[in-house]
Design a protein around this motif. Structure first.
Motif, short mmCIF file in Angstrom:
data_model
loop_
_atom_site.label_atom_id
_atom_site.label_comp_id
_atom_site.label_asym_id
_atom_site.label_seq_id
_atom_site.Cartn_x
_atom_site.Cartn_y
_atom_site.Cartn_z
N GLY A 101 0.78 -1.23 0.00
CA GLY A 101 0.00 0.00 0.00
C GLY A 101 0.81 1.28 0.00
N LEU A 102 2.11 1.16 -0.35
CA LEU A 102 3.00 2.33 -0.40
C LEU A 102 3.32 2.88 1.00
N ASN A 103 2.96 2.11 2.05
CA ASN A 103 3.25 2.57 3.41
C ASN A 103 3.81 1.48 4.32
N ILE A 104 3.99 0.27 3.80
CA ILE A 104 4.47 -0.84 4.61
C ILE A 104 5.26 -1.77 3.69
N GLY A 105 6.09 -2.63 4.27
CA GLY A 105 6.84 -3.59 3.48
C GLY A 105 8.28 -3.17 3.24
N GLY A 106 9.04 -4.06 2.59
CA GLY A 106 10.44 -3.77 2.34
C GLY A 106 11.03 -4.67 1.29
N ALA A 107 12.28 -4.43 0.96
CA ALA A 107 12.94 -5.15 -0.13
C ALA A 107 13.11 -6.63 0.17
N GLU A 108 13.20 -7.00 1.44
CA GLU A 108 13.33 -8.41 1.81
C GLU A 108 11.94 -9.05 1.74
N ASP A 109 11.51 -9.33 0.52
CA ASP A 109 10.10 -9.62 0.24
C ASP A 109 9.89 -11.10 -0.04
N THR A 110 9.38 -11.82 0.95
CA THR A 110 9.13 -13.25 0.81
C THR A 110 8.16 -13.55 -0.31
N TYR A 111 7.22 -12.64 -0.56
CA TYR A 111 6.19 -12.87 -1.58
C TYR A 111 6.81 -13.08 -2.96
N ALA A 112 7.98 -12.49 -3.21
CA ALA A 112 8.58 -12.59 -4.55
C ALA A 112 9.22 -13.94 -4.82
N VAL A 113 9.54 -14.71 -3.79
CA VAL A 113 10.35 -15.90 -3.96
C VAL A 113 9.73 -16.94 -4.90
N PRO A 114 8.42 -17.27 -4.79
CA PRO A 114 7.87 -18.26 -5.72
C PRO A 114 7.98 -17.84 -7.18
N LEU A 115 7.80 -16.54 -7.46
CA LEU A 115 7.96 -16.06 -8.84
C LEU A 115 9.40 -16.25 -9.29
N VAL A 116 10.35 -15.86 -8.46
CA VAL A 116 11.76 -15.98 -8.85
C VAL A 116 12.14 -17.44 -9.05
N ASP A 117 11.68 -18.31 -8.15
CA ASP A 117 11.93 -19.75 -8.32
C ASP A 117 11.44 -20.23 -9.69
N ALA A 118 10.22 -19.84 -10.04
CA ALA A 118 9.64 -20.28 -11.31
C ALA A 118 10.44 -19.74 -12.51
N LEU A 119 10.87 -18.51 -12.42
CA LEU A 119 11.64 -17.93 -13.52
C LEU A 119 12.97 -18.65 -13.70
N VAL A 120 13.64 -18.92 -12.59
CA VAL A 120 14.94 -19.60 -12.67
C VAL A 120 14.79 -20.95 -13.36
N ARG A 121 13.80 -21.70 -12.95
CA ARG A 121 13.63 -23.04 -13.52
C ARG A 121 13.25 -22.98 -15.00
N ARG A 122 12.43 -22.00 -15.39
CA ARG A 122 12.03 -21.90 -16.80
C ARG A 122 13.18 -21.36 -17.67
N LEU A 123 13.99 -20.47 -17.12
CA LEU A 123 15.13 -19.96 -17.90
C LEU A 123 16.17 -21.05 -18.12
N GLY A 124 16.27 -21.98 -17.17
CA GLY A 124 17.14 -23.13 -17.36
C GLY A 124 18.59 -22.84 -17.02
N PRO A 125 19.44 -23.89 -17.06
CA PRO A 125 20.84 -23.75 -16.65
C PRO A 125 21.70 -22.94 -17.61
#
Length: 336
Positions: A101-125
């Motif tokens: 909401g532009l008033n809470i939260g921070g860069a250490e964002d657990t919510y992003a991890v599943p997206l990043v995991d998925a991207l890494v696996r799809r981009l491949g080695p």
């Protein structure tokens, strides 16, 4: 992972309700800080997420210095037996903006991890990924346009640090999706590179983004506003705090206008994830229509869920959105 995210999100729903009772003018900052402290505690352990290396990064943001956390997936974790770690020089880069909401939260964002995991696996080695999760200014202490300015500064910092990246993308959830949208438009207007966008549950004022969505007394804003994630009271408080009480029609700084996008060469390809139970659902559809009117390509995925909780109720829709976004990164768009 779903349990970790649930443990993160459910306490926040009550913290947000508490913050919505704080004075909008920021006169009682301790009131806001109490909710922030609880949310920050829910992110403890982020830097110990398995499979990643973390780096604190700073970059110029006008007269001040802003910061981000850089995530680098460990190839050996995701692809056992793969070749040694590769240089950042040819890494795909995602600039991530957290929600809250532009008033809470921070860069250490657990919510992003599943997206990043998925991207890494799809981009491949054969490909590497770097994610810069941005610590942007928060209201009410630093209202509009501070967060948006930090978002554009992050793009400038990425351009300087990763000049040879095959793909530069901008992504975010909720308020972070709003900042990603604004940064993409303002960045393109300034000649910065933005090859794609991922907008998860975009946080758009009064459920509008440049079109003719129903007034807030109708449509998704009215039908789904009773839910606590987010409540309409908190949505209203957040926008008043961010805009310092001003009623601004152009809160998106031009990014909800098709003519503006056309003037900067059109919007980058995008994936927009929304939920059928999200008060801001109509705004996501409206944004997709704005994209089409500007000659852009936006794929809209609608999950059977409320705001930012699709991973709990419609994992198939989330997986589809993540895969579609990975396809955009795999396109390795040319600069410009």
């Amino acid at each position: 992972l779903a349990n970790r995210l649930l443990d993160y999100l459910l306490p926040i729903s009550f913290d947000l309700a508490e913050i919505a009772l704080c004075p909008v003018d920021g006169s009682d900052v301790a009131c806001v800080d109490a909710g922030r402290a609880k949310e920050a505690a829910s992110r403890a352990g982020f830097n110990a997420t398995p499979g990643y290396d973390f780096e604190a990064w700073t970059f110029p943001a006008g007269a001040r210095t802003a910061s981000a956390v850089v995530l680098r997936p460990r190839r050996a974790h995701f692809f056992p037996g793969a070749a040694r770690e590769r240089s950042d020089n040819k890494s795909h880069v995602v600039v991530w903006f957290h929600g809250g909401g532009l008033n809470i939260g921070g860069a250490e964002d657990t919510y992003a991890v599943p997206l990043v995991d998925a991207l890494v696996r799809r981009l491949g080695p054969a490909r590497t990924l770097v994610v810069a999760s941005v610590e942007y200014a928060l209201a009410p202490e630093r209202p509009f346009p501070a967060a948006a300015d930090d978002a554009v500064a992050a793009l400038e910092g990425v351009a300087a640090r990763f000049p040879d990246a095959p793909h530069v993308s901008v992504a975010g959830a909720s308020a972070g999706a709003y900042l990603a949208l604004v940064a993409a438009y303002r960045g393109r207007a300034a000649g910065l590179r933005v090859d794609s966008l991922f907008l998860d549950s975009p946080f758009l004022k009064d459920g509008h983004c440049g079109g003719t969505a129903p007034p807030r007394g109708e449509g998704s804003f009215a039908a789904n506003g009773w839910m606590r994630l987010p409540s309409t009271a908190w949505l209203d408080w957040s926008w008043r705090a961010y805009l310092a009480g001003r009623d601004m029609a152009d809160y998106a700084m031009g990014a909800c206008d098709a003519d503006n996008w056309r003037s900067v060469g059109g919007p980058p390809p995008a994936v927009i994830l929304t939920g059928s139970g999200d008060p801001l659902r109509d705004a996501a559809h409206e944004l997709a229509a704005t994209y089409a009117a500007a000659g852009g390509a936006a794929t809209l995925v609608e999950a059977r869920a409320a705001h930012c909780v699709a991973f709990l109720f419609d994992g198939a829709a989330v997986a589809r959105a993540h895969d579609l976004y990975a396809d955009l990164l795999l396109g390795e768009c040319a600069p410009g």
